[in-house]
Design a protein around this motif. Structure first.
Motif, PDB file in Angstrom:
ATOM      1  N   PRO A  46     -29.149  -5.091  33.035  1.00 15.20           N
ATOM      2  CA  PRO A  46     -28.721  -4.219  34.132  1.00 15.20           C
ATOM      3  C   PRO A  46     -27.280  -3.750  33.957  1.00 15.20           C
ATOM      4  O   PRO A  46     -26.414  -4.519  33.545  1.00 15.20           O
ATOM      5  CB  PRO A  46     -28.873  -5.102  35.375  1.00 15.20           C
ATOM      6  N   ASP A  77     -33.656  -4.626  33.285  1.00 11.92           N
ATOM      7  CA  ASP A  77     -33.019  -5.766  33.941  1.00 11.92           C
ATOM      8  C   ASP A  77     -33.179  -6.946  32.985  1.00 11.92           C
ATOM      9  O   ASP A  77     -33.309  -6.752  31.784  1.00 11.92           O
ATOM     10  CB  ASP A  77     -33.616  -6.008  35.336  1.00 11.92           C
ATOM     11  N   TRP A  78     -33.170  -8.151  33.490  1.00 16.13           N
ATOM     12  CA  TRP A  78     -33.254  -9.292  32.580  1.00 16.13           C
ATOM     13  C   TRP A  78     -34.681  -9.811  32.413  1.00 16.13           C
ATOM     14  O   TRP A  78     -34.889 -10.867  31.826  1.00 16.13           O
ATOM     15  CB  TRP A  78     -32.378 -10.436  33.093  1.00 16.13           C
TER      16      TRP A  78
END
Length: 203
Positions: A46, A77-78
């Protein structure tokens, strides 16, 4: 109140302990380029994450320093879900031969997307992650990744916090920033690019 921040922005007013993000990413990019890949795609974390921004900047700098093309970056994102969604787009591009994911979860999703598209890892596409989570060695194939020494980060955080609570007798300001060097762990998910066909021209 004494405060020490792990993986925080060192420009802020608190003491920080951080993994050398640039060194880890640079080692990963150089590893892939050294295998013969023309360039390396990047799935970033992110954009509001300090670590993700540092990794993306280091990826860009490492490619520029090597004289390699700098392709568009794909931010997610992760999560493995984000890696899978971005991975489906990358898998559809036969010119992609090497991908650096900003963490191992993103790499996990990418591996599934490549598998579903019939792109073999590492024969068609090499994949490198970041973190070396305990499960990384059991991915299919086992994941090449950048190992963060979380135990050392924890030890340094406690040591710096104790310095803040009880400054050293020698005087002077306590250390305000500590950088812990990561290690590239090479496993089976990275190899030389294909020798023939469109897939041999990385994008």
């Amino acid at each position: 109140m004494p405060v020490v921040v792990a993986d925080g922005d060192p420009d802020r007013r608190y003491t920080s302990v951080d993994t050398d993000q640039a060194a880890g990413v640079t080692a990963a990019v150089q590893h892939l380029l050294g295998l013969g890949h023309r360039t390396v795609r990047h799935i970033g974390g992110p954009q509001n994450s300090y670590a993700a921004r540092r990794r993306a900047a280091a990826w860009h700098s490492a490619l520029k320093a090597a004289g390699a093309p700098v392709p568009p970056i794909d931010f997610g994102d992760w999560t493995a879900a984000a890696g899978y969604a971005i991975g489906r787009r990358l898998a559809a591009n036969p010119d992609v031969t090497a991908v650096l994911a900003a963490n191992d979860q993103l790499a996990l999703g990418l591996l599934r997307a490549l598998h579903e598209a019939g792109r073999r890892v590492p024969e068609d596409v090499s994949v490198v992650g970041f973190d070396d989570i305990p499960e990384a060695a059991f991915f299919v194939p086992p994941l090449t990744t950048v190992r963060q020494d979380f135990e050392e980060v924890g030890r340094q955080c406690v040591a710096r916090l104790l310095d803040r609570i009880d400054p050293p007798a020698s005087g002077g300001d306590p250390v305000t920033a500590v950088v812990v060097r990561p290690e590239l762990i090479v496993r089976a998910s990275s190899a030389a690019p294909p020798r023939t066909g469109r897939a041999g021209r990385a994008c």
